[in-house]
Design a protein around this motif. Structure first.
Motif, PDB file in Angstrom:
ATOM      1  N   LEU A 139       6.605  -6.204   7.450  1.00  0.00           N
ATOM      2  CA  LEU A 139       7.824  -5.898   6.704  1.00  0.00           C
ATOM      3  C   LEU A 139       7.891  -6.607   5.346  1.00  0.00           C
ATOM      4  N   PRO A 140       7.610  -7.923   5.257  1.00  0.00           N
ATOM      5  CA  PRO A 140       7.629  -8.558   3.932  1.00  0.00           C
ATOM      6  C   PRO A 140       6.515  -8.064   3.011  1.00  0.00           C
ATOM      7  N   VAL A 141       5.318  -7.839   3.562  1.00  0.00           N
ATOM      8  CA  VAL A 141       4.222  -7.340   2.725  1.00  0.00           C
ATOM      9  C   VAL A 141       4.554  -5.955   2.186  1.00  0.00           C
ATOM     10  N   GLY A 142       5.123  -5.103   3.030  1.00  0.00           N
ATOM     11  CA  GLY A 142       5.563  -3.799   2.560  1.00  0.00           C
ATOM     12  C   GLY A 142       6.654  -3.914   1.512  1.00  0.00           C
ATOM     13  N   GLY A 143       7.558  -4.874   1.699  1.00  0.00           N
ATOM     14  CA  GLY A 143       8.645  -5.075   0.742  1.00  0.00           C
ATOM     15  C   GLY A 143       8.150  -5.523  -0.625  1.00  0.00           C
ATOM     16  N   ILE A 144       7.213  -6.484  -0.651  1.00  0.00           N
ATOM     17  CA  ILE A 144       6.707  -6.977  -1.937  1.00  0.00           C
ATOM     18  C   ILE A 144       5.911  -5.884  -2.646  1.00  0.00           C
ATOM     19  N   GLN A 145       5.220  -5.047  -1.889  1.00  0.00           N
ATOM     20  CA  GLN A 145       4.520  -3.920  -2.507  1.00  0.00           C
ATOM     21  C   GLN A 145       5.504  -2.963  -3.170  1.00  0.00           C
ATOM     22  N   MET A 146       6.611  -2.683  -2.498  1.00  0.00           N
ATOM     23  CA  MET A 146       7.631  -1.806  -3.071  1.00  0.00           C
ATOM     24  C   MET A 146       8.175  -2.394  -4.380  1.00  0.00           C
ATOM     25  N   GLN A 147       8.405  -3.695  -4.396  1.00  0.00           N
ATOM     26  CA  GLN A 147       8.951  -4.324  -5.596  1.00  0.00           C
ATOM     27  C   GLN A 147       7.975  -4.238  -6.764  1.00  0.00           C
ATOM     28  N   TYR A 148       6.700  -4.400  -6.484  1.00  0.00           N
ATOM     29  CA  TYR A 148       5.688  -4.296  -7.535  1.00  0.00           C
ATOM     30  C   TYR A 148       5.502  -2.843  -7.964  1.00  0.00           C
ATOM     31  N   ILE A 184      -4.554  -0.095   8.793  1.00  0.00           N
ATOM     32  CA  ILE A 184      -4.693   0.766   7.607  1.00  0.00           C
ATOM     33  C   ILE A 184      -3.794   0.254   6.478  1.00  0.00           C
ATOM     34  N   GLY A 185      -2.554  -0.065   6.821  1.00  0.00           N
ATOM     35  CA  GLY A 185      -1.611  -0.529   5.809  1.00  0.00           C
ATOM     36  C   GLY A 185      -2.019  -1.851   5.195  1.00  0.00           C
ATOM     37  N   LEU A 186      -2.519  -2.781   6.025  1.00  0.00           N
ATOM     38  CA  LEU A 186      -2.898  -4.098   5.524  1.00  0.00           C
ATOM     39  C   LEU A 186      -4.138  -4.010   4.638  1.00  0.00           C
ATOM     40  N   VAL A 187      -5.122  -3.230   5.048  1.00  0.00           N
ATOM     41  CA  VAL A 187      -6.327  -3.043   4.234  1.00  0.00           C
ATOM     42  C   VAL A 187      -5.955  -2.416   2.885  1.00  0.00           C
ATOM     43  N   SER A 188      -5.072  -1.430   2.908  1.00  0.00           N
ATOM     44  CA  SER A 188      -4.639  -0.798   1.668  1.00  0.00           C
ATOM     45  C   SER A 188      -3.926  -1.787   0.760  1.00  0.00           C
ATOM     46  N   ALA A 189      -3.094  -2.673   1.354  1.00  0.00           N
ATOM     47  CA  ALA A 189      -2.377  -3.672   0.563  1.00  0.00           C
ATOM     48  C   ALA A 189      -3.353  -4.588  -0.168  1.00  0.00           C
ATOM     49  N   SER A 206      -0.900   6.039 -11.774  1.00  0.00           N
ATOM     50  CA  SER A 206      -0.737   7.488 -11.746  1.00  0.00           C
ATOM     51  C   SER A 206       0.208   7.881 -10.612  1.00  0.00           C
ATOM     52  N   PRO A 207       0.870   9.024 -10.730  1.00  0.00           N
ATOM     53  CA  PRO A 207       1.735   9.485  -9.639  1.00  0.00           C
ATOM     54  C   PRO A 207       0.997   9.596  -8.307  1.00  0.00           C
ATOM     55  N   MET A 208      -0.258  10.037  -8.328  1.00  0.00           N
ATOM     56  CA  MET A 208      -1.021  10.158  -7.089  1.00  0.00           C
ATOM     57  C   MET A 208      -1.273   8.796  -6.454  1.00  0.00           C
ATOM     58  N   PHE A 209      -1.593   7.789  -7.280  1.00  0.00           N
ATOM     59  CA  PHE A 209      -1.807   6.435  -6.747  1.00  0.00           C
ATOM     60  C   PHE A 209      -0.518   5.919  -6.116  1.00  0.00           C
ATOM     61  N   LYS A 210       0.611   6.133  -6.800  1.00  0.00           N
ATOM     62  CA  LYS A 210       1.887   5.677  -6.263  1.00  0.00           C
ATOM     63  C   LYS A 210       2.200   6.363  -4.937  1.00  0.00           C
ATOM     64  N   ALA A 211       1.925   7.655  -4.874  1.00  0.00           N
ATOM     65  CA  ALA A 211       2.205   8.406  -3.650  1.00  0.00           C
ATOM     66  C   ALA A 211       1.338   7.911  -2.502  1.00  0.00           C
ATOM     67  N   LEU A 212       0.051   7.698  -2.767  1.00  0.00           N
ATOM     68  CA  LEU A 212      -0.849   7.200  -1.722  1.00  0.00           C
ATOM     69  C   LEU A 212      -0.459   5.784  -1.300  1.00  0.00           C
ATOM     70  N   GLN A 213      -0.042   4.968  -2.278  1.00  0.00           N
ATOM     71  CA  GLN A 213       0.377   3.617  -1.952  1.00  0.00           C
ATOM     72  C   GLN A 213       1.636   3.626  -1.091  1.00  0.00           C
ATOM     73  N   LEU A 261       2.506   5.953   0.964  1.00  0.00           N
ATOM     74  CA  LEU A 261       2.097   6.375   2.299  1.00  0.00           C
ATOM     75  C   LEU A 261       1.529   5.197   3.084  1.00  0.00           C
ATOM     76  N   ALA A 262       0.697   4.386   2.437  1.00  0.00           N
ATOM     77  CA  ALA A 262       0.102   3.230   3.107  1.00  0.00           C
ATOM     78  C   ALA A 262       1.159   2.187   3.467  1.00  0.00           C
ATOM     79  N   ILE A 263       2.140   1.992   2.569  1.00  0.00           N
ATOM     80  CA  ILE A 263       3.224   1.050   2.857  1.00  0.00           C
ATOM     81  C   ILE A 263       4.010   1.500   4.079  1.00  0.00           C
ATOM     82  N   MET A 264       4.300   2.787   4.134  1.00  0.00           N
ATOM     83  CA  MET A 264       5.052   3.315   5.259  1.00  0.00           C
ATOM     84  C   MET A 264       4.254   3.197   6.562  1.00  0.00           C
TER      85      MET A 264
END
Length: 262
Positions: free
Chosen positions: A14-23, A141-146, A164-171, A173-176
């Motif tokens: 949850l915190p790792v996903g949160g910090i990714q969202m903030q960045y 999968i999510g942690l490796v992507s992070a 890029s929009p595609m990178f953001k979208a893929l990121q 997905l990985a966060i979720m």
């Protein structure tokens, strides 16, 4: 031991996903629940509990992943500001559906089962071996992507590059995937995905996201373990939901965040 495993997993995810969202958003209000994830998890869990068509965790997985895919495609089309607005509205819509399902519960026992999951008690009622395996795969999968995207996210926050929009979208997905691995098993847990990343950024002024992964995960795990122990052994003879108890324990940290931010 399985409960402790998910206390630790949730404290990291949850915190790792949160910090990714903030960045990703360049916004300290970035939070994994603001795109409707928590509402989707509750809707899936409610539908599974009330109808019996699948296990509670499978229902939560399915609905949360559908929510993820919707946000994935919306990310490709809209700006970050509009995405946040969409997420809030989408979460409200999903939450309304969940309310309809819950208020039409066939009996009180099913309603209690759902609310115990929603309170994030880490008792893992109704969790199957397949649920465990599936959630661990999503977490990996999510942690490796992070870790893989850390350099790009740090440069994006600094303004050195524009993702890029595609990178953001893929990121996204990985966060979720990362967050769903915890939420679908243990229920939504407030504060930790928003408050802990902000606390990390106050304690450490450097903007390398890898440092904040470590600090946020450490604080998140420590807070959840303390909360879990309080609920199990210092409960004053009453049932204390993890999510509510976490908010009470974390109140001083929230005060620090706001005071230092000012």
């Amino acid at each position: 031991m399985l409960s402790l495993l998910y206390v630790i997993l949730s404290g990291i995810a949850l915190p790792v996903g949160g910090i990714q969202m903030q960045y990703l958003w360049r916004n300290q209000l970035g939070d994994v629940y603001s795109l409707g994830l928590g509402s989707a998890a509750c809707l899936g869990a409610a539908a599974a509990t009330m109808t019996g068509w699948c296990s509670l965790t499978v229902g939560s997985f399915v609905c949360t992943l559908i929510c993820t895919l919707v946000c994935f495609f919306v990310t490709l089309k809209v700006s970050t500001r509009n995405l946040i607005t969409f997420g809030i509205l989408f979460g409200t819509f999903i939450g309304s559906l969940g309310t309809i399902v819950v208020t039409n519960a066939p009996n009180g026992d099913l309603l209690k089962q759902y609310y115990l999951w929603g309170a994030a008690n880490f008792n893992l009622e109704g969790v199957t071996s397949w649920d465990i395996v599936f959630s661990l795969i999503l977490f990996a999968i999510g942690l490796v992507s992070a870790l893989w995207s850390a350099g790009a996210l740090t440069k994006h926050l600094r303004g050195e590059i524009e993702l890029s929009p595609m990178f953001k979208a893929l990121q996204l997905l990985a966060i979720m995937f990362l967050v769903t691995s915890a939420v679908s098993i243990c229920g939504p847990i407030g504060f930790i995905s928003l408050g802990v990343p902000n606390l990390s950024r106050i304690l450490c002024k450097k903007d390398d996201i890898r440092l904040h992964y470590l600090i946020s995960a450490g604080i998140g795990v420590a807070l959840l373990i303390i909360t879990w122990l309080v609920v199990k052994y210092v409960n004053f003879g009453i049932y204390l939901p993890i999510s509510a108890t976490m908010s009470i324990i974390a109140l001083p940290l929230m005060a620090i965040v706001f005071i230092r931010a000012k």
